[in-house]
Design an enzyme around this catalytic site. Structure first.
Site, short mmCIF file in Angstrom:
data_model
loop_
_atom_site.label_atom_id
_atom_site.label_comp_id
_atom_site.label_asym_id
_atom_site.label_seq_id
_atom_site.Cartn_x
_atom_site.Cartn_y
_atom_site.Cartn_z
N CYS A 1 -4.72 2.52 -3.71
CA CYS A 1 -3.47 3.03 -3.12
C CYS A 1 -2.36 2.00 -3.29
O CYS A 1 -1.56 1.75 -2.37
CB CYS A 1 -3.64 3.38 -1.64
SG CYS A 1 -4.88 4.62 -1.34
N GLN B 1 -4.56 -4.97 7.07
CA GLN B 1 -5.60 -5.89 6.57
C GLN B 1 -5.58 -7.25 7.27
O GLN B 1 -6.32 -8.15 6.88
CB GLN B 1 -5.43 -6.11 5.05
CG GLN B 1 -5.59 -4.86 4.21
CD GLN B 1 -7.02 -4.31 4.19
OE1 GLN B 1 -7.96 -4.93 4.69
NE2 GLN B 1 -7.18 -3.13 3.62
N ASP C 1 3.08 -4.27 8.03
CA ASP C 1 1.88 -3.46 7.87
C ASP C 1 0.69 -4.41 8.06
O ASP C 1 0.34 -5.17 7.16
CB ASP C 1 1.90 -2.84 6.46
CG ASP C 1 0.57 -2.23 6.08
OD1 ASP C 1 -0.35 -2.20 6.92
OD2 ASP C 1 0.45 -1.79 4.92
N HIS D 1 0.86 -1.19 0.00
CA HIS D 1 0.00 0.00 0.00
C HIS D 1 0.90 1.24 0.00
O HIS D 1 2.01 1.19 0.54
CB HIS D 1 -0.86 -0.04 1.27
CG HIS D 1 -1.92 0.99 1.35
ND1 HIS D 1 -1.67 2.30 1.72
CD2 HIS D 1 -3.26 0.92 1.11
CE1 HIS D 1 -2.81 2.98 1.72
NE2 HIS D 1 -3.78 2.17 1.35
N LYS E 1 -10.40 -0.27 10.75
CA LYS E 1 -10.64 -1.51 9.98
C LYS E 1 -11.02 -2.68 10.89
O LYS E 1 -11.39 -3.74 10.40
CB LYS E 1 -9.40 -1.86 9.15
CG LYS E 1 -9.12 -0.87 8.01
CD LYS E 1 -8.10 -1.43 7.06
CE LYS E 1 -7.33 -0.37 6.31
NZ LYS E 1 -8.07 0.25 5.21
N1 C6P Z 1 -6.32 0.49 2.74
C1 C6P Z 1 -8.15 0.15 1.20
O1 C6P Z 1 -9.25 0.42 0.73
P1 C6P Z 1 -4.95 3.79 6.99
O2 C6P Z 1 -5.45 4.66 5.90
O3 C6P Z 1 -3.70 4.34 7.63
O4 C6P Z 1 -5.97 3.38 7.97
O5 C6P Z 1 -4.51 2.42 6.29
C2 C6P Z 1 -3.54 2.41 5.32
C3 C6P Z 1 -3.32 1.04 4.79
C4 C6P Z 1 -2.09 0.45 4.98
N2 C6P Z 1 -1.86 -0.80 4.56
C5 C6P Z 1 -2.79 -1.53 3.94
C6 C6P Z 1 -2.46 -2.92 3.50
C7 C6P Z 1 -4.06 -0.98 3.70
O6 C6P Z 1 -4.98 -1.69 3.08
C8 C6P Z 1 -4.33 0.34 4.13
C9 C6P Z 1 -5.66 0.99 3.86
C10 C6P Z 1 -7.67 0.91 2.41
O7 C6P Z 1 -7.44 -0.75 0.74
C11 C6P Z 1 -7.79 2.39 2.21
S1 C6P Z 1 -6.74 2.98 0.94
#
Ligand code: C6P
Length: 409
Positions: free
Chosen positions: A364, A202, A199, A122, A225
């Site tokens: 992203c 997910q 990270d 991401h 999430k």
């Molecule tokens: N992915 C998706 O629709 P934040 O925005 O900090 O809560 O999460 C960022 C992030 C980091 N790593 C992974 C693997 C992610 O999937 C995400 C967030 C969402 O896929 C929003 S772009």
């Protein structure tokens, strides 16, 4: 044990309708809906206990501080961190990763040092390293996917060098849905003398996470999430490491003493929590983690994987669907696809009219889109409340959308 369909009742938002149809929420990977218990916990906290933390000597402040710190202990227990001192509250996974880049990276990374990422990260796990590399003269090494659309571990081994300081990668991919073999990646990183940042954005909502068993050095995730409010997340860092890091941001809460021209800093984890934190959000995170434990993380993972298998089979039966990502036991509840001749945004809009919420775009993950040979995709993602009936609805609707666009073309 299978997850009961009655769990749907835990999510009040699922009772609403969208464009006259019952809401079918297939966008949990973007952000999860909130169980009633989380809404009640946040509401009750504001009504009965709210005050600032770590400050006042009054009863409410003491209660709020206890609740905030209890949430930290809960996070530590949830991911099996050895100690809550090594859990820092952040806004989200993105901020957790940026914290590592600033507090650790700006001191530990020098010109020519190498940071290893994969092509499926991401942007939250790429851009902070681009910024750091530009500032410190470091080099980013990218690891491709293998033919099976999993991270190519041989290529990862080949990317390691005596200059590698960090390997940083996803636990579950937000596009491919695949689980990365983190314990193995940790071995590869550590053999080369590098640290491993995971990270977990997910993963934490979907499967049991044990940071010690994984062998990670650092692990970040987002509360929104896992069914908690937005604005809270956590970064876990091995305590021996975290204790050596300088602050990331300055302000109240994170100091020991302040003179006009210098300050000394608090111990961990407070050293990294400048300013008034997300207090009620932390209480909501506590409630969300309690909820996930009650449902059972292994059951959620089994449920997600069964839904992914079902969705792949159903979508494969729809004319013109191309599916992305590997199949197998390591595939979680994220199904990414394209519909031939229909832009993913049109797919999402056509589904929205039927009450079905999915995500469309590059998710992203632009380098991954490039590796898959596309600019964007559609994506359906599942969680506790998702049913096979909803996946049937998705598949049937996709068939109609395809027929409609074929007729228009
Ligand atoms: N992915 C998706 O629709 P934040 O925005 O900090 O809560 O999460 C960022 C992030 C980091 N790593 C992974 C693997 C992610 O999937 C995400 C967030 C969402 O896929 C929003 S772009």
């Amino acid at each position: 044990m299978a997850i009961s369909a009655e769990r749907r009742d835990d999510f009040p938002i699922l009772r609403r309708r969208v464009h006259g149809a019952p809401l079918v929420y297939l966008d949990s990977a973007a952000s999860a809906q909130k169980p009633e218990r989380v809404l009640d916990a946040v509401d009750g906290f504001y009504r009965q206990h709210y005050a600032n933390v770590h400050r006042g000597a009054h009863t409410l402040s003491a209660e709020a501080t206890d609740a905030y710190e209890a949430a930290r202990t809960r996070v530590a227990r949830f991911i099996n961190a050895p100690d809550e001192r090594s859990v820092v509250f952040v806004r989200n996974a993105t901020e957790g990763i940026n914290l590592v880049a600033h507090a650790w990276g700006r001191r530990a990374i020098g010109p020519g040092d190498e940071i290893v990422v994969t092509v499926a990260e991401h942007h939250a796990n790429l851009v902070p390293w681009h910024l750091l590399a530009a500032e410190r003269g470091a080099v980013i090494r990218g690891v491709p996917l293998g033919g099976d659309q999993r991270v190519d571990l041989d290529a990862l081994k080949g990317a390691m060098s005596p200059r590698t300081k960090l390997v940083t990668t996803f636990h579950v991919s937000n596009v491919l849905g695949v689980l990365n073999p983190i314990a193995e990646i940790a071995r590869i990183a550590h053999e080369a003398g590098a640290l491993l940042l995971v990270d977990g954005a997910q993963a934490v909502p979907h499967l049991p996470v044990d940071v010690q068993a994984l062998g990670a050095d650092m692990y970040a995730f987002s509360g929104h999430k896992v069914g908690a409010p937005s604005g809270i997340g956590a970064l876990w860092v091995r305590e021996e490491l975290l204790a050596t890091w300088p602050p990331f941001m300055g302000g109240g809460e994170m100091i020991r003493t302040v003179a006009l021209d210098r300050s000394t800093y608090a111990d961990i984890p407070m050293r990294f929590e400048a300013g008034t934190p997300a207090i009620a959000e932390a209480v909501g995170l506590h409630a969300a983690l309690d909820y996930l434990d009650e449902v059972g993380l292994q059951d959620i993972w089994d449920h997600d994987r069964a839904l992914a298998r079902y969705a792949i089979e159903r979508l494969r039966g729809v004319d013109g669907v191309t599916l992305y990502g590997p199949e197998g036991d390591d595939r979680g509840g994220i199904v990414t696809f394209n519909l031939d001749g229909v832009h993913p945004h049109d797919v999402a809009s056509a589904l929205d009219v039927r009450g079905v919420a999915i995500r469309a775009g590059h998710h992203c993950a632009q380098p991954l889109m490039g590796a898959l040979g596309v600019r964007s995709t559609a994506r359906a993602s599942f969680w506790i409340h998702t049913t096979t009936d909803e996946i049937d609805l998705l598949a049937d609707a996709l068939g109609e959308v395809r027929t409609f666009f074929a007729g228009v073309a």
